[in-house]
Design a protein around this motif. Structure first.
Motif, PDB file in Angstrom:
ATOM      1  N   THR A 163      37.533  30.267  49.575  1.00  0.00           N
ATOM      2  CA  THR A 163      37.978  30.584  48.223  1.00  0.00           C
ATOM      3  C   THR A 163      37.605  29.484  47.242  1.00  0.00           C
ATOM      4  O   THR A 163      37.188  29.754  46.111  1.00  0.00           O
ATOM      5  N   LEU A 164      37.741  28.238  47.669  1.00  0.00           N
ATOM      6  CA  LEU A 164      37.473  27.107  46.792  1.00  0.00           C
ATOM      7  C   LEU A 164      36.010  27.046  46.376  1.00  0.00           C
ATOM      8  O   LEU A 164      35.685  26.609  45.264  1.00  0.00           O
ATOM      9  N   THR A 180      36.548  28.723  41.576  1.00  0.00           N
ATOM     10  CA  THR A 180      36.665  29.664  42.690  1.00  0.00           C
ATOM     11  C   THR A 180      35.898  30.958  42.455  1.00  0.00           C
ATOM     12  O   THR A 180      35.834  31.792  43.356  1.00  0.00           O
ATOM     13  N   ALA A 223      42.992  32.983  45.544  1.00  0.00           N
ATOM     14  CA  ALA A 223      42.543  32.188  44.397  1.00  0.00           C
ATOM     15  C   ALA A 223      43.721  31.537  43.689  1.00  0.00           C
ATOM     16  O   ALA A 223      43.633  30.385  43.237  1.00  0.00           O
TER      17      ALA A 223
END
Length: 356
Positions: free
Chosen positions: A69-70, A318, A337
């Protein structure tokens, strides 16, 4: 090229730490072990009595989802970078010779968490950590929504459905294999944006109508710490004003939002629960906006602009882009997120506190 040394990996990791490894800061600040109980219940791994490889640890898989996600990665790209980057291996606690999860395993982890509806549990678990640390939402709430784009392959499909030669959609509804790959939960919305202001102020402002296709992410942040406290994922056509009831269990003094949140039902709700409404007022129909309302809305916009920084951070870091099909998986993506944003914000708040 010289022969690899025994301490080359340690020296490389030391250089990464000196350059400011964000994942290392995550590992030192966020207690990922606190998610273990919720993850074990959601993933429901086997007890190991049957033959085969033992499953990967639940906390390890959750860390992989945080990395994914990052950095806005697909499952296949996640598998490659886990095997490629030393910073990822250190964050996951894996060595060069350890068995790495593949793309199918990452996909299966997401599927199990989605089916179990665990994203709300994980979000509330980290929110409890924030509260116990002292970041209490006591300065008012700001509620806002942003549009989230889905996978691009769904857009032409819906256009063919709406604007087909015969006006029907039987060309793909009759084929279950095609139907399973089409996102039928996304909706269209007509968004109006103000065009660039003319040099001559006497000319009235013009508005552009933009047709958007996708989902909508609703969030409620606290005014002081800019941490997400409540959230919801819906289709793009869902009304923003119906989300005001989220703020009831938070119990704060002020509530701010844009004009779609102002209605008699919402104003009565906020008055009943002791809120001070800071929602923008609407322009009178076919009349110019009074000067005192303009000044009041301008002051509220300064506070409301803080939530735009949250969306800007999510979309720049993200990605906030839905690669999956269906509202359930889109909720999982948007929820991850929001958790990752709160982790990043928590890390920044800790750094600011340490510096002062």
């Amino acid at each position: 090229m010289r022969q690899p040394g025994f301490f080359d990996v340690d020296e490389c990791l030391a250089r990464l730490s000196g350059l400011g490894d964000q994942l290392e800061a995550f590992f030192q600040t966020v207690g990922f072990e606190l998610f273990r109980l919720e993850l074990h219940k959601a993933l429901a791994y086997a007890d190991g009595s049957k033959d085969g490889h033992p499953p990967f640890e639940a906390v390890l898989m959750f860390k992989i989802l945080v990395i994914q996600t990052l950095n806005n990665l697909s499952d296949e790209r996640t598998e490659y970078l886990i095997n490629n980057r030393l910073s990822f291996m250190r964050f996951l606690g894996l060595g060069l010779s350890d068995r790495m999860p593949d793309a199918k395993t990452v996909w299966l982890c997401q599927k199990r968490l989605t089916q179990a509806g665990a994203i709300d549990v994980l979000f509330n678990r980290f929110d409890a950590i924030l509260r116990n640390t002292g970041y209490l939402p006591m300065s008012g709430q700001i509620l806002e929504a942003t549009l989230v784009a889905p996978q691009s392959s769904a857009i032409p499909t819906l256009k063919r459905r709406l604007c087909g030669k015969d006006g029907s959609s039987q060309d793909w509804q009759d084929k279950p294999s095609m139907l399973s790959h089409k996102d039928r939960h996304v909706r269209w919305i007509l968004k109006f944006t103000k065009a660039k202001r003319q040099e001559d102020e006497s000319i009235p402002a013009t508005y552009l109508a933009i047709l958007f296709f996708g989902y909508k992410s609703h969030i409620s942040i606290d005014r002081k710490f800019l941490l997400i406290r409540k959230w919801k994922a819906t289709d793009a056509a869902t009304s923003d004003g119906a989300r005001v009831c989220w703020i009831k269990p938070i119990c704060h003094q002020q509530f701010g939002g844009i004009r779609p949140y102002r209605s008699k039902a919402n104003e009565d709700f906020m008055d009943k629960h002791g809120f001070v409404s800071k929602v923008h007022r609407k322009k009178p129909l076919l009349k110019p906006m009074p000067r005192h309302i303009q000044r009041s809305n301008a002051g509220k916009s300064i506070i409301l602009s803080r939530v735009e920084h949250v969306f800007a951070d999510q979309k720049s870091q993200t990605g906030l882009f839905v690669r999956t099909v269906g509202i359930a998986r889109a909720t999982m993506r948007i929820g991850l997120a929001n958790i990752v944003y709160n982790m990043s914000r928590f890390l920044l708040l800790k750094q600011i506190k340490a510096a002062t």
